[in-house]
Structures are given as C-alpha cells and as structure tokens.
Design a protein around this motif. Structure first.
Motif, PDB file in Angstrom:
ATOM      1  N   VAL A  26      37.124  37.407  41.688  1.00 58.64           N
ATOM      2  CA  VAL A  26      36.409  38.563  41.160  1.00 58.64           C
ATOM      3  C   VAL A  26      37.455  39.662  41.049  1.00 58.64           C
ATOM      4  O   VAL A  26      38.082  40.018  42.046  1.00 58.64           O
ATOM      5  CB  VAL A  26      35.244  38.998  42.063  1.00 58.64           C
ATOM      6  CG1 VAL A  26      34.528  40.198  41.469  1.00 58.64           C
ATOM      7  CG2 VAL A  26      34.263  37.848  42.280  1.00 58.64           C
ATOM      8  N   GLU A  27      37.674  40.136  39.819  1.00 56.23           N
ATOM      9  CA  GLU A  27      38.767  41.075  39.598  1.00 56.23           C
ATOM     10  C   GLU A  27      38.343  42.182  38.638  1.00 56.23           C
ATOM     11  O   GLU A  27      37.392  42.010  37.871  1.00 56.23           O
ATOM     12  CB  GLU A  27      39.980  40.330  39.038  1.00 56.23           C
ATOM     13  CG  GLU A  27      39.686  39.587  37.754  1.00 56.23           C
ATOM     14  CD  GLU A  27      40.780  38.603  37.338  1.00 56.23           C
ATOM     15  OE1 GLU A  27      41.098  38.576  36.138  1.00 56.23           O
ATOM     16  OE2 GLU A  27      41.301  37.871  38.207  1.00 56.23           O
ATOM     17  N   PRO A  28      39.052  43.301  38.684  1.00 56.99           N
ATOM     18  CA  PRO A  28      38.756  44.352  37.702  1.00 56.99           C
ATOM     19  C   PRO A  28      39.086  43.849  36.300  1.00 56.99           C
ATOM     20  O   PRO A  28      39.939  42.969  36.138  1.00 56.99           O
ATOM     21  CB  PRO A  28      39.698  45.499  38.092  1.00 56.99           C
ATOM     22  CG  PRO A  28      40.249  45.164  39.432  1.00 56.99           C
ATOM     23  CD  PRO A  28      40.096  43.686  39.614  1.00 56.99           C
ATOM     24  N   PRO A  29      38.432  44.377  35.282  1.00 56.93           N
ATOM     25  CA  PRO A  29      38.745  43.949  33.921  1.00 56.93           C
ATOM     26  C   PRO A  29      40.164  44.342  33.537  1.00 56.93           C
ATOM     27  O   PRO A  29      40.728  45.277  34.120  1.00 56.93           O
ATOM     28  CB  PRO A  29      37.709  44.678  33.062  1.00 56.93           C
ATOM     29  CG  PRO A  29      37.174  45.776  33.898  1.00 56.93           C
ATOM     30  CD  PRO A  29      37.393  45.398  35.327  1.00 56.93           C
ATOM     31  N   PRO A  30      40.743  43.649  32.567  1.00 56.37           N
ATOM     32  CA  PRO A  30      42.084  44.014  32.090  1.00 56.37           C
ATOM     33  C   PRO A  30      42.109  45.468  31.612  1.00 56.37           C
ATOM     34  O   PRO A  30      41.104  46.006  31.156  1.00 56.37           O
ATOM     35  CB  PRO A  30      42.322  43.045  30.933  1.00 56.37           C
ATOM     36  CG  PRO A  30      41.413  41.890  31.211  1.00 56.37           C
ATOM     37  CD  PRO A  30      40.216  42.479  31.883  1.00 56.37           C
ATOM     38  N   SER A  31      43.276  46.076  31.713  1.00 64.40           N
ATOM     39  CA  SER A  31      43.410  47.511  31.472  1.00 64.40           C
ATOM     40  C   SER A  31      43.456  47.911  30.001  1.00 64.40           C
ATOM     41  O   SER A  31      43.159  49.053  29.675  1.00 64.40           O
ATOM     42  CB  SER A  31      44.659  48.021  32.175  1.00 64.40           C
ATOM     43  OG  SER A  31      45.789  47.293  31.719  1.00 64.40           O
ATOM     44  N   ASP A  32      43.849  47.007  29.119  1.00 62.93           N
ATOM     45  CA  ASP A  32      43.928  47.358  27.701  1.00 62.93           C
ATOM     46  C   ASP A  32      43.686  46.116  26.844  1.00 62.93           C
ATOM     47  O   ASP A  32      43.510  45.025  27.372  1.00 62.93           O
ATOM     48  CB  ASP A  32      45.278  48.008  27.363  1.00 62.93           C
ATOM     49  CG  ASP A  32      46.474  47.120  27.681  1.00 62.93           C
ATOM     50  OD1 ASP A  32      46.393  45.882  27.486  1.00 62.93           O
ATOM     51  OD2 ASP A  32      47.495  47.641  28.138  1.00 62.93           O
TER      52      ASP A  32
END
Length: 94
Positions: A26-32
């Motif tokens: 479970v990870e934060p979404p990609p930044s761009d």
C-alpha cells in the motif's frame, strides 16, 4: 468546517488464483504523470494490479481494497463463473 479529504493510496495486489487476492503493498500514488506511467508499466509487467483508494491510512486502504475485490468477484458474472470453475476443478474429496 469540513475536514480535509482522506489521502489516496495505491493498493498493489495480485491474484494467485481466481479466488484469492494478495496485497503486495500500500503506497502513495506516483507524484507526476511520468512516474504514474512508469509504475503502471511495472505493475502490468509483473502481473499485478492496483486499486486507488481514499482512506485515512494504509491499513484502512488495504481493508477497503479487500472488500472492493470481494464485492467485484461476486457481482461480476464472468469473474464469479471463473471462480466457481476453479473451485470445482480443485475441489478435494473429503
């Protein structure tokens, strides 16, 4: 006053069988956009999938994704038929 919306999480998972879902991360979404495209390509190449879930934390996101996956399994006729066929073919005698 309203509270800020829950953050989004990517719940990365794979399906070892038509009746199982295993959460990998479970990870934060990609930044761009470039990072998003790269991560999507990595997931596709590895046979993994992702749910994008808004939740207060990673644990809650994983729990929600599990419920969404299970609901999709039982409400999608094609997936349910595949799961039932898998279970029938792999049923062990008592």
């Amino acid at each position: 006053m309203t509270s800020p919306p829950d953050p989004q999480w990517w719940v990365i998972y794979h399906e070892p069988t038509p009746v199982e879902m295993a959460i990998i991360a479970v990870e934060p979404p990609p930044s761009d956009d470039a990072a998003h495209d790269k991560r999507c390509a990595e997931l596709e190449a590895s046979g993994q999938h992702a749910f994008v879930i808004a939740a207060p934390d990673q644990d809650a996101a994983g729990e929600i994704a599990g419920r969404v996956w299970a609901e999709e399994l039982v409400t999608n006729p094609a997936r349910l038929a595949t799961a039932n066929a898998y279970l029938a073919a792999n049923r062990r005698p008592n």
